[in-house]
Design an enzyme around this catalytic site. Structure first.
Site, PDB file in Angstrom:
ATOM      1  N   ALA A 136       2.388   7.417  -7.394  1.00 22.70           N
ATOM      2  CA  ALA A 136       1.198   6.574  -7.322  1.00 22.70           C
ATOM      3  C   ALA A 136       0.969   6.032  -5.916  1.00 22.70           C
ATOM      4  CB  ALA A 136       1.320   5.402  -8.303  1.00 22.70           C
ATOM      5  N   ASP A 137       1.932   6.224  -5.012  1.00 22.63           N
ATOM      6  CA  ASP A 137       1.870   5.563  -3.710  1.00 22.63           C
ATOM      7  C   ASP A 137       1.466   6.502  -2.578  1.00 22.63           C
ATOM      8  OD1 ASP A 137       2.158   3.096  -2.314  1.00 22.63           O
ATOM      9  OD2 ASP A 137       4.022   3.832  -1.420  1.00 22.63           O
ATOM     10  N   ALA A 138       0.729   7.574  -2.886  1.00 23.21           N
ATOM     11  CA  ALA A 138       0.274   8.509  -1.853  1.00 23.21           C
ATOM     12  C   ALA A 138      -1.001   7.961  -1.215  1.00 23.21           C
ATOM     13  CB  ALA A 138       0.028   9.888  -2.449  1.00 23.21           C
TER      14      ALA A 138
END
Length: 259
Positions: free
Chosen positions: A139-141
């Protein structure tokens, strides 16, 4: 850092480093193995991803990453220019998340079309990267996790993928996507309808994107079933249930892509 006869050393003043060390935070046990696995999985799929190996020093895991923005020629290490999407778009690092006014996928695809030497090829690489991050549960791209690289011959390409982590493994981390996938704001929001908006953001045909997404997810399942070789790890040490979890995510993603 630099490697000298296989030993890690601090570069001299002005010397180009060749590797990065990423110590595992105490707060997120297994992070180094998680990232090493996700990068190895990406490479096994044929995606362009950074080389990284899992290591341990005095019981402390860390990741040793080979810098892709370096060229070795005539016993010299030459720096290659790169800019992450936030830098290339003139966005400060404190706004790297789309929800904070940072770049979106639409902005990223427009940048790739404008700045790369062969846009058609690089757009597909960015689409694959976005799909892969959703499949593994990253989720942290954000905008600083995608970069442009100028090669020695002057060609501008999408840089190899890096910072690939299945963040959903840690419940305390937000499931909110750094950049929306279509209309989906979280990993679990991704559904069949998300592909329509994402295809528009990418400037790709919806049927084509669905086929490509389904093929990538199916390939993830095949590669994991065959076994992923993770540099520095043997027999799945430190990976716990991660391969099985990603395998399940890929199977469910395949169904969503084919609707």
């Amino acid at each position: 850092m630099v490697l000298i006869d296989g030993a890690i050393a601090v570069p001299r003043v002005g010397e180009a480093s060749t590797h990065l060390i990423k110590p595992e935070p105490d707060r997120f046990p297994g992070l180094a193995a998680n990232e090493a696995f996700c990068l190895a999985l990406a490479r096994a799929l044929g995606l362009d991803a950074a080389m990284a190996a899992w290591h341990e020093a005095d019981g402390k895991p860390y990741l040793l990453v080979t810098r892709y923005d370096r060229l070795h020629r005539d016993a010299q290490t030459i720096r290659l220019h790169q800019e992450d999407f936030a830098q290339a778009l003139g966005v400060p690092s404190n706004r790297k998340y789309a929800s904070e006014g940072g770049p979106t996928f639409r902005d990223g695809f427009a940048l790739v079309r404008q700045a790369t030497t062969r846009p058609a090829r690089e757009v597909l690489k960015l689409a694959d990267a976005a799909l892969f991050n959703v499949i593994i549960g990253n989720a942290d791209a954000h905008a600083k996790n995608y970069s442009l690289l100028r090669r020695a011959d002057g060609e501008v390409v999408l840089a190899p993928l890096y910072d690939l982590v299945a963040t959903h493994i840690w419940p305390e981390l937000s499931a909110k996507l750094a950049m929306r996938f279509g209309r989906a704001a979280t990993l679990e929001d991704v559904d069949a309808e998300s592909f329509e908006r994402f295809a528009a953001d990418a400037g790709l045909g919806l049927p084509f994107l669905r086929r490509r997404a389904a093929a990538l997810a199916a390939r993830v399942q095949e590669v994991i079933a065959e076994g992923v070789t993770v540099p520095g790890l043997q027999d799945g040490d430190c990976l716990d249930e991660l391969p099985a979890i990603v395998l399940d995510r890929a199977a469910r993603f395949t169904l969503k892509a084919r609707v």
